[in-house]
Design a protein around this motif. Structure first.
Motif, PDB file in Angstrom:
ATOM      1  N   TYR A 107      30.300 100.818  87.919  1.00  0.00           N
ATOM      2  CA  TYR A 107      30.810 101.452  86.714  1.00  0.00           C
ATOM      3  C   TYR A 107      32.141 100.804  86.320  1.00  0.00           C
ATOM      4  CZ  TYR A 107      27.485 104.941  88.369  1.00  0.00           C
ATOM      5  OH  TYR A 107      26.369 105.571  88.826  1.00  0.00           O
ATOM      6  N   GLU A 111      33.292  98.596  83.034  1.00  0.00           N
ATOM      7  CA  GLU A 111      34.459  98.982  82.239  1.00  0.00           C
ATOM      8  C   GLU A 111      35.482  97.850  82.185  1.00  0.00           C
ATOM      9  OE1 GLU A 111      33.673 103.464  83.870  1.00  0.00           O
ATOM     10  OE2 GLU A 111      35.462 102.398  84.556  1.00  0.00           O
ATOM     11  N   THR A 114      34.301  95.122  79.845  1.00  0.00           N
ATOM     12  CA  THR A 114      34.498  95.555  78.465  1.00  0.00           C
ATOM     13  C   THR A 114      35.970  95.443  78.085  1.00  0.00           C
ATOM     14  OG1 THR A 114      32.622  97.058  78.639  1.00  0.00           O
ATOM     15  CG2 THR A 114      34.201  97.478  76.862  1.00  0.00           C
ATOM     16  N   ASP A 115      36.853  95.882  78.981  1.00  0.00           N
ATOM     17  CA  ASP A 115      38.289  95.797  78.747  1.00  0.00           C
ATOM     18  C   ASP A 115      38.711  94.342  78.525  1.00  0.00           C
ATOM     19  OD1 ASP A 115      41.136  96.847  78.876  1.00  0.00           O
ATOM     20  OD2 ASP A 115      41.147  95.483  80.597  1.00  0.00           O
ATOM     21  N   LEU A 157      36.927 105.441  84.034  1.00  0.00           N
ATOM     22  CA  LEU A 157      36.621 105.489  82.608  1.00  0.00           C
ATOM     23  C   LEU A 157      37.747 106.186  81.848  1.00  0.00           C
ATOM     24  CD1 LEU A 157      34.766 104.951  80.213  1.00  0.00           C
ATOM     25  CD2 LEU A 157      33.590 107.100  80.760  1.00  0.00           C
ATOM     26  N   TYR A 160      40.687 103.862  81.438  1.00  0.00           N
ATOM     27  CA  TYR A 160      40.506 102.887  80.362  1.00  0.00           C
ATOM     28  C   TYR A 160      40.611 103.553  78.995  1.00  0.00           C
ATOM     29  CZ  TYR A 160      39.482  98.816  83.197  1.00  0.00           C
ATOM     30  OH  TYR A 160      39.591  97.753  84.050  1.00  0.00           O
ATOM     31  N   GLU A 161      40.061 104.749  78.853  1.00  0.00           N
ATOM     32  CA  GLU A 161      40.177 105.442  77.571  1.00  0.00           C
ATOM     33  C   GLU A 161      41.645 105.687  77.225  1.00  0.00           C
ATOM     34  OE1 GLU A 161      36.037 107.993  77.271  1.00  0.00           O
ATOM     35  OE2 GLU A 161      37.710 108.861  78.378  1.00  0.00           O
ATOM     36  N   CYS A 171      32.753 112.628  80.802  1.00  0.00           N
ATOM     37  CA  CYS A 171      31.904 111.545  81.266  1.00  0.00           C
ATOM     38  C   CYS A 171      30.459 112.033  81.325  1.00  0.00           C
ATOM     39  CB  CYS A 171      32.397 111.096  82.654  1.00  0.00           C
ATOM     40  SG  CYS A 171      31.471 109.748  83.317  1.00  0.00           S
TER      41      CYS A 171
END
Length: 176
Positions: A107, A111, A114-115, A157, A160-161, A171
């Motif tokens: 996971y 993330e 993506t970051d 997650l 990162y948000e 989540c």
């Protein structure tokens, strides 16, 4: 080929840490994995040299079934471990039948990718070629504190948000 990075790093680390030691890489194909022949190839390699003491896998799921296959082949005393613990590896650590696995959150890896992609697209600092996703060494001594499936840090997650300033939502996929 994706797992060659782990293999090459593992072989290099063994050579650097123990110059008198050697490794044997058992070559397997995707077909060996899907057909179930991977374990039989590993057992055949172990039978070919009784001096082997360790079997390490570059993916935890590849090891599923190794203990019963070794036992059926009359082999014992081999220490089992590798990269990327799965539920069967966790159960074997708890039982003391396997010795060591690493845990890494897929996971968090998604993330982090993506970051990094967002940073590159937006011209933001922080994306480096040597960025690492944390890896944890898991043994019988600490397996009781490790979630299954492996997902640490469990709030990655949300971290990162917060970093990207997007609404933090409950989540839906990775949280219990």
């Amino acid at each position: 080929p994706l797992l060659n990075v782990f293999r090459d790093a593992f072989v290099a680390e063994v050579k650097a840490s123990c110059p008198g030691c050697s490794t044997k890489v058992v070559g397997v194909t995707q077909s060996d994995v899907t057909s179930g022949d991977l374990i039989s190839k590993v057992v055949a390699a172990a039978r070919s040299n009784p001096s082997y003491k360790y079997i390490f896998f570059d993916n935890g799921q590849f090891a599923d079934g190794i203990l019963s296959a070794l036992s059926a082949a009359g082999l014992s005393g081999l220490k089992i471990g590798g990269r990327s613990i799965d539920p069967a590896g966790a159960a074997a650590l708890k039982a003391g039948t396997e010795q060591v696995w690493t845990g890494q959150s897929y996971y968090l890896e998604g993330e982090a990718m993506t970051d990094e992609a967002l940073r590159v697209l937006l011209g933001q600092p922080g994306a480096q070629n040597d960025d690492l996703v944390p890896v944890q060494l898991i043994t019988k001594n600490n397996i009781a504190k490790v979630p299954s499936p492996y997902n640490l840090p469990s709030n990655s997650l949300q971290q990162y948000e917060k970093l990207w300033g997007v609404p933090q939502t409950p989540c839906k996929l990775t949280c219990s």
